[in-house]
Motif scaffolding. Structure first.
Motif, short mmCIF file in Angstrom:
data_model
loop_
_atom_site.label_atom_id
_atom_site.label_comp_id
_atom_site.label_asym_id
_atom_site.label_seq_id
_atom_site.Cartn_x
_atom_site.Cartn_y
_atom_site.Cartn_z
N ASN A 42 38.64 33.35 37.56
CA ASN A 42 39.60 33.29 36.44
C ASN A 42 40.99 33.74 36.89
N TYR B 122 42.35 42.12 30.68
CA TYR B 122 41.56 42.73 31.76
C TYR B 122 41.88 44.21 31.92
N THR C 119 43.53 36.68 24.59
CA THR C 119 42.19 36.74 25.18
C THR C 119 42.30 37.29 26.61
N ALA C 120 41.19 37.78 27.10
CA ALA C 120 41.10 38.24 28.49
C ALA C 120 42.12 39.32 28.80
N LYS D 218 43.71 42.38 21.26
CA LYS D 218 42.63 41.41 21.49
C LYS D 218 42.59 40.34 20.41
N LEU E 274 43.94 33.51 34.33
CA LEU E 274 43.99 34.54 33.30
C LEU E 274 44.46 35.88 33.87
N LYS E 275 44.05 36.19 35.08
CA LYS E 275 44.44 37.46 35.69
C LYS E 275 45.93 37.47 36.06
#
Length: 457
Positions: A54, A92, A89-90, A85, A57-58
């Motif tokens: 991912n 981390y 999304t995501a 949230k 996303l990171k």
């Protein structure tokens, strides 16, 4: 301002799940999504193992944290509070993002460079990064470096890392960053500059074409490799020269009548004579750079020289000088005299200092620290910081007004760090922001650009 309650009547609790402290991230990260940040990272990055999963996303999470002001891995926890949230999304954990960065090699950093280049080009289609320069106006590419704390000793004897940047700006526009490279502190300033300039000009062709480009550098980059890379990339050059014997001979050959007074620090305009009264003067002469090299590697252009009187510290004691001496500052340029005369070329070259504001902005945000003991991780952090800088600059342009030129710290404080309460009704999310927020109008302009109001049926 005075506290309006007694101590006994005030208490706090961290228990509101529908509050966010950085509501400005919503339109800014929507802009990042529209510019394809996640898709570009997924396409270009090949970081191995589960730590590289991912990737899009990171990378987006790292950029979001930096836009919000994170200057360390731990600061990425800012993305995991209250109602974040519900908006994103995501989100981390900082440890996950740290492991992701430490999995990078130099090859992966170069992949992230490719992401940053294409991301900037996409941002250029969504926001007027370079405005609308006329056909006769230059687009300026400035190259410079600065040291950061870390490992390795630099030429100054300070333990640090060295970040090399290339920025682009146009008339009346704040600069954005075209290319970046992290080097060990012991690196010579010009090391890798030719490759960086080549990358920067390649990225510029994606952002804007059909404009004259002038690459400006200080004397650390006065070398055949860097200058020829700029010329090969279609740019003209304006680079400060070192006072070597060839330059000194050329300056000595300039006739006294050629010197012109220029508008300089503390200059006064005399309306009677219609000239600037100043101790600073400028002149030029034809000059061939790198004359010790082969004929086909020599570059002919103009040597523009500024001079100011060399002050005698003992003049006040009655020890006058027998004759006037000067300190000289010279730069080499390939721009034709018909395009920029002597005074115009000098003024244009001095504006190279605009890159110092970019350095200051980065030091005041994501590059306040280098967060890792791993060089490749710090290199990737630099690239993410550059993407966050460019994204913040694009958001400021969409907010319009003075935010088009404001420091990124100002944009964060007024447009990003806005608290909001999330409310849901009929499957629609509504953000309730502070009443009478001083910068409501530009915030709303930014939001409406990314989330256009629905038109009545």
């Amino acid at each position: 301002m005075q506290v309006s309650h007694k101590r006994a009547s005030v208490s706090v609790s961290f228990d509101e799940p529908n509050l966010v402290s950085v509501a400005g991230l919503l339109p800014v990260m929507t802009l990042a999504r529209d510019a394809g940040l996640q898709e570009l990272a997924d396409e270009w990055l090949s970081v191995p193992t589960d730590k590289g999963a991912n990737a899009g996303l990171k990378v987006a999470a790292l950029v979001a944290g930096m836009v919000a002001g994170a200057d360390s891995i731990d600061d990425m926890a800012l993305l995991r509070h209250g109602g974040m949230k519900r908006l994103f999304t995501a989100g981390y954990a900082p440890s996950t993002l740290g492991s992701f960065l430490r999995s990078f090699t130099f090859g992966h950093v170069r992949q992230l460079d490719a992401v940053a280049s294409r991301f900037l080009a996409n941002l250029g289609t969504l926001a007027p990064l370079l405005g609308s320069p006329g056909a006769a106006d230059f687009v300026f590419v400035d190259v410079d470096d600065y040291a950061k704390q870390g490992s390795g000793y630099g030429y100054s004897g300070v333990r640090g890392l060295n970040a090399l940047l290339a920025t682009v700006s146009a008339k009346d526009n704040a600069p954005v960053i075209l290319a970046q490279r992290l080097r060990k502190g012991a690196a010579n300033s010009a090391r890798g500059a030719n490759r960086l300039i080549t990358d920067a000009l390649s990225t510029l062709r994606r952002v804007q074409t059909g404009r004259r480009v002038l690459c400006r550098c200080d004397s650390a980059y006065y070398g055949h490799a860097a200058v020829s890379a700029a010329l090969a990339g279609g740019a003209e050059v304006s680079v400060t020269v070192r006072m070597d014997p060839a330059v000194k001979r050329a300056i000595t050959g300039i006739p006294e009548a050629a010197w012109k007074t220029i508008e300089y620090t503390d200059a006064v305009f005399d309306e009677t004579t219609n000239i600037w009264v100043s101790k600073a003067e400028v002149a030029e002469t034809v000059f061939t750079a790198f004359s010790s090299r082969k004929k086909d590697q020599q570059i002919t252009g103009r040597l523009v020289v500024g001079r100011i009187p060399e002050l005698n510290p003992k003049t006040a004691d009655g020890q006058e000088t027998l004759f006037e001496t000067h300190r000289h500052h010279a730069f080499f340029t390939t721009v034709d005299t018909a395009v920029l005369d002597t005074v115009g070329a000098d003024k244009t070259h001095r504006k190279h200092a605009i890159i110092e504001q970019v350095n200051a902005d980065l030091k005041d945000s994501a590059l306040a620290h280098m967060p890792s003991g791993v060089f490749a991780a710090n290199s990737a952090w630099l690239v993410a910081a550059v993407m966050a800088y460019n994204l913040t600059r694009a958001a400021g342009l969409l907010a319009a007004g003075h935010f088009g030129k404001a420091r990124t710290g100002t944009i964060r404080r007024k447009l990003i760090h806005v608290p909001a309460r999330i409310a849901t009704s009929a499957r629609r999310i509504r953000l309730h922001l502070p009443e009478s927020w001083p910068w409501q109008t530009p915030w709303q302009a930014l939001f409406d650009h990314l989330y256009p109001p629905q038109q009545p049926a």
